[in-house]
Enzyme design. Structure first.
Site, PDB file in Angstrom:
ATOM      1  N   TRP A  81       0.825  -1.214   0.000  1.00 37.52           N
ATOM      2  CA  TRP A  81       0.000   0.000   0.000  1.00 37.52           C
ATOM      3  C   TRP A  81       0.859   1.264   0.000  1.00 37.52           C
ATOM      4  CZ3 TRP A  81      -0.567  -4.113   3.378  1.00 37.52           C
ATOM      5  CH2 TRP A  81       0.152  -4.026   4.576  1.00 37.52           C
ATOM      6  N   GLU A 102      -5.873   0.705   5.124  1.00 43.32           N
ATOM      7  CA  GLU A 102      -5.999   1.282   6.461  1.00 43.32           C
ATOM      8  C   GLU A 102      -7.097   0.605   7.274  1.00 43.32           C
ATOM      9  OE1 GLU A 102      -3.903   3.016   7.871  1.00 43.32           O
ATOM     10  OE2 GLU A 102      -2.697   3.682   6.171  1.00 43.32           O
ATOM     11  N   LEU A 120      -9.721 -12.598   9.861  1.00 41.70           N
ATOM     12  CA  LEU A 120      -9.054 -11.335  10.195  1.00 41.70           C
ATOM     13  C   LEU A 120      -9.626 -10.701  11.453  1.00 41.70           C
ATOM     14  CD1 LEU A 120      -6.766  -9.662   9.070  1.00 41.70           C
ATOM     15  CD2 LEU A 120      -8.399  -8.387   7.691  1.00 41.70           C
ATOM     16  N   TYR A 165      -8.062   8.322  13.162  1.00 43.30           N
ATOM     17  CA  TYR A 165      -6.798   7.801  12.628  1.00 43.30           C
ATOM     18  C   TYR A 165      -6.891   7.587  11.116  1.00 43.30           C
ATOM     19  CZ  TYR A 165      -3.452   4.723  10.716  1.00 43.30           C
ATOM     20  OH  TYR A 165      -2.536   4.219   9.856  1.00 43.30           O
ATOM     21  N   ASP A 170      -1.835   6.637  16.113  1.00 49.21           N
ATOM     22  CA  ASP A 170      -2.119   5.226  16.282  1.00 49.21           C
ATOM     23  C   ASP A 170      -1.285   4.710  17.461  1.00 49.21           C
ATOM     24  OD1 ASP A 170       0.448   5.163  15.264  1.00 49.21           O
ATOM     25  OD2 ASP A 170       0.105   3.263  14.235  1.00 49.21           O
ATOM     26  N   CYS A 197      11.156   1.872  18.011  1.00 52.26           N
ATOM     27  CA  CYS A 197      10.543   2.166  19.316  1.00 52.26           C
ATOM     28  C   CYS A 197       9.457   1.132  19.603  1.00 52.26           C
ATOM     29  CB  CYS A 197       9.977   3.586  19.304  1.00 52.26           C
ATOM     30  SG  CYS A 197       9.653   4.277  20.942  1.00 52.26           S
TER      31      CYS A 197
END
Length: 345
Positions: free
Chosen positions: A20, A33, A76, A116, A134, A188
């Site tokens: 994407w 998304e 999913l 978001y 997010d 992170c």
DNA sequence: AAAACGGGGAC
DNA sequence: GTCCCAGTTTT
């Protein structure tokens, strides 16, 4: 230099190549998304490929049935995403005449699109200056700024939002958003972050104060409740009794066998003693019983399958017979899909 | 503000 | 086992 230029420079060098990211088509960005909500990148990729292959354009998805989208969504989770995907495709095809909404405000009005996702589509497809927040962003900023309030509290969220507004790069919305999320995903990380390779480690509060492993703070969530599901897998000459779940509950609009549920454990004797169909419908003793535990985020499911035979009868309500080899054509939760794959196909 | 909504993978 | 994942919607 600056937070933005530091992370963008790092991103340009180290980012992953994801399908994407090869497009700026809002339709494809939108699909990716929605899939990525509460879902890991590795799990998302095959679903993304399947969906854009079956529905290359928003018109294709608008013409499809909800069931066909649910089938591609099987496994999913959070199936409201699939239902909303279908409803929104129709909304765009019919009310927006196939033109994807191109502002944050209009995107936010779409079903299944929250703050978001609206910011993600606005920035990635249209390069509009809307910062995304997010899980990655919250983790990066809670550490970088040093936010000790729980990130799932109102105060914590506001602190994140304000910090992000100050750091955001209005000249590079898409790159900034990609970079800060990718930093959260690759460097992170929730546990054992690779601070030594972080492009903004020198100004990071958590790094400089040795509290990388206690940030972000998150308030506890409720423990899962127990549910006891007893599935009657009823066969008549290679046909199985099926129906569609319609309640506002898990797996809405997916298919399942006849279900008897109890909030407390029941014995096999208790269950099989009650005829769930009709006293006149003769049911055999079960051929076999399969049991398993299925763990969801907010529920622990203790599941029993009783496979048994019966004479033919006309099903009541929304039940219907399905030939064994056609079970694969009906959307089911992964729990039932695996059962049919293992025992019935 | 809190709960509901799936499933999988990392530890 | 626990936590978290490119969150949104409902209560």
């Amino acid at each position: 230099m600056s937070f933005s230029s530091d992370i963008i420079e790092w991103y340009n060098k180290h980012h992953r190549h994801l399908p994407w990211r090869e497009t700026d088509n809002p339709y494809y960005i939108w699909i990716s998304e929605i899939i990525l909500q509460q879902t890991r990148v590795v799990q998302a990729i095959s679903y993304y490929h399947d969906l854009i292959t079956h529905f290359p354009s928003v018109e294709d998805m608008a013409q499809a049935s909800e069931e066909s989208i649910l089938q591609l969504w099987q496994g999913l989770g959070y199936y409201s995403r699939a239902r909303n995907l279908h409803a929104t495709a129709r909304e765009i095809a019919h009310k927006h005449h196939g033109t994807f909404p191109a502002s944050y405000h209009d995107l936010l009005a779409l079903k299944g699109v929250g703050p978001y996702t609206a910011a993600a589509i606005a920035s990635f497809a249209f390069n509009l200056p809307h910062p995304v927040i997010d899980g990655n962003v919250m983790r990066v900023l809670s550490r970088y700024i040093g936010i000790s309030d729980p990130i799932n509290s109102s105060k914590g969220k506001k602190l994140i939002h304000d910090a992000l507004s100050a750091l955001f790069d209005n000249n590079n919305p898409a790159n900034f958003n990609q970079a800060i999320m990718e930093l959260g995903a690759l460097i992170c990380k929730p546990t054992s972050p690779d601070c030594d390779y972080c492009p903004v480690r020198s100004e990071c509060f958590a790094r400089n104060h040795g509290c990388v492993d206690i940030l972000p703070v998150k308030s506890k969530k409720k423990p899962a409740r127990n549910r006891y599901l007893h599935y009657w897998v009823i066969e008549n000459q290679g046909n199985y009794l099926l129906h569609r779940r319609t309640a506002n509950d898990i797996w809405k609009n997916l298919h399942e066998f006849l279900l008897i549920e109890s909030p407390v454990p029941l014995t096999e004797f208790d269950i099989l003693n009650a005829n769930p169909i009709h006293p006149d419908i003769v049911l055999s003793k079960p051929d076999f019983v399969h049991h398993q535990i299925h763990q969801l985020t907010h529920q622990t499911l203790y599941v029993q399958f009783y496979h048994l035979h019966t004479m033919h009868f006309e099903p009541k309500n929304d039940f219907f017979w399905v030939k064994e080899y056609e079970l694969k054509n009906y959307s089911m939760p992964i729990l039932l899909r695996r059962f049919t794959d293992k025992y019935l196909i």
